[in-house]
Design an enzyme around this catalytic site. Sequence first.
Site, mmCIF file in Angstrom:
data_model
loop_
_atom_site.group_PDB
_atom_site.id
_atom_site.type_symbol
_atom_site.label_atom_id
_atom_site.label_comp_id
_atom_site.label_asym_id
_atom_site.label_seq_id
_atom_site.Cartn_x
_atom_site.Cartn_y
_atom_site.Cartn_z
ATOM 1 N N ASP A 50 12.607 -18.070 -24.502
ATOM 2 C CA ASP A 50 12.501 -17.852 -23.056
ATOM 3 C C ASP A 50 11.491 -16.747 -22.800
ATOM 4 O O ASP A 50 11.525 -15.704 -23.456
ATOM 5 C CB ASP A 50 13.850 -17.476 -22.446
ATOM 6 N N ASP A 85 4.907 -17.817 -25.491
ATOM 7 C CA ASP A 85 4.561 -18.792 -24.461
ATOM 8 C C ASP A 85 4.328 -20.152 -25.113
ATOM 9 O O ASP A 85 3.300 -20.375 -25.763
ATOM 10 C CB ASP A 85 3.302 -18.330 -23.732
ATOM 11 N N ILE A 86 5.259 -21.066 -24.932
ATOM 12 C CA ILE A 86 5.187 -22.357 -25.609
ATOM 13 C C ILE A 86 4.188 -23.314 -24.953
ATOM 14 O O ILE A 86 4.010 -24.437 -25.423
ATOM 15 C CB ILE A 86 6.579 -23.018 -25.737
ATOM 16 N N ASN A 112 13.165 -27.685 -22.594
ATOM 17 C CA ASN A 112 13.864 -27.470 -21.332
ATOM 18 C C ASN A 112 13.123 -26.534 -20.379
ATOM 19 O O ASN A 112 13.419 -26.523 -19.192
ATOM 20 C CB ASN A 112 15.263 -26.897 -21.651
ATOM 21 N N TYR A 183 5.990 -31.229 -9.479
ATOM 22 C CA TYR A 183 7.171 -31.312 -10.352
ATOM 23 C C TYR A 183 7.510 -32.759 -10.680
ATOM 24 O O TYR A 183 7.784 -33.104 -11.837
ATOM 25 C CB TYR A 183 8.337 -30.631 -9.652
ATOM 26 N N LYS A 187 7.511 -34.395 -14.420
ATOM 27 C CA LYS A 187 8.735 -34.954 -14.991
ATOM 28 C C LYS A 187 8.592 -36.439 -15.303
ATOM 29 O O LYS A 187 9.199 -36.944 -16.260
ATOM 30 C CB LYS A 187 9.913 -34.707 -14.040
#
Length: 315
Positions: A50, A85-86, A112, A183, A187
């Site tokens: 996170d 930071d992914i 997630n 968004y 998604k």
Amino acid sequence: MPGIPTESPTGDRKGICAGRVAVVTGAGRGLGRAHALALAAEGADVVVNDLGVAADGAGSSAGPAQQVVEEIRGLGGRAVAHTGDITTTDGAASLVAAALDSFGRLDALVNNAGFLRDRMLVNLDEDDWDAVLRVHLKGHFLPLRHAAAHWRAEAKAGRTPQARVVNTSSGAGLLGSVGQGNYSAAKAGIIGLTLVAAAELGRYGVQLNAIAPAARTRMTEQTFAATMAAPGAGEFDAMAPENVSPLVVWLSSAASDGVTGRVFEAEAGRITVMEGWRPGPTADKGARWTPAEAGEAARRLLAAAEPPQPVYGAR
């Protein structure tokens, strides 16, 4: 949250994910936190990722990830924090490395992480579009890319894994959501990525599925305030994030063998297998249509077709 399962006399932790190592992105709060705790409760060692950003992606803090790690450890489990930071190559690579360096293996990846920058399309600027697609879509791709490279190498070395990936889509990605064009697009893209990756990576022992959860989080508690409101004392909290996590844990476990390339809706006490685009009514002239003929045929086909479900927020 129940305590972490006790160890057996042989030192093996009990639970559906016993002996497995799971990475959860965006695990400092909300759904990610619930998933991390639930995985640990079923025996997994957990890497808690996170950045600790605000609801719109601003700022950063190591606090949320470390707090979840301490919760897991306090219950007798094993966990480490990762605050990279992914959405960057280096951050995603270090996420996989954190699992391998800390626990010696990687068995499950739960993507997630995300945030919102809601605007109606005419008010949605480029930065808000890019930021939301970056965290949701690129933030799924890069961890998946680096985890998949590790699992492919394992398979080629004769150590084919029972690897699992759970991606997080949304009802907004399935139906659309007014005021959430960025968004919804991200998604929906995650679903496409899930289907392709499931087809490509199965040969290496990797199964991929996606969930479309509904739960009370920072991203939903204001936008859908009435739906997400907490219940009265003693009533079932239908929108608690913890209601989604059991499915995530099962999909992350070896027990889900053979389940891949699927999308599940999960909320409250309900699990639904979503059925994607399938051919409906069709007409074939056997030759080129004129525009007028194509229109007439389309009208007939639409009359015979099932009507689409409405976009969230549409009137």
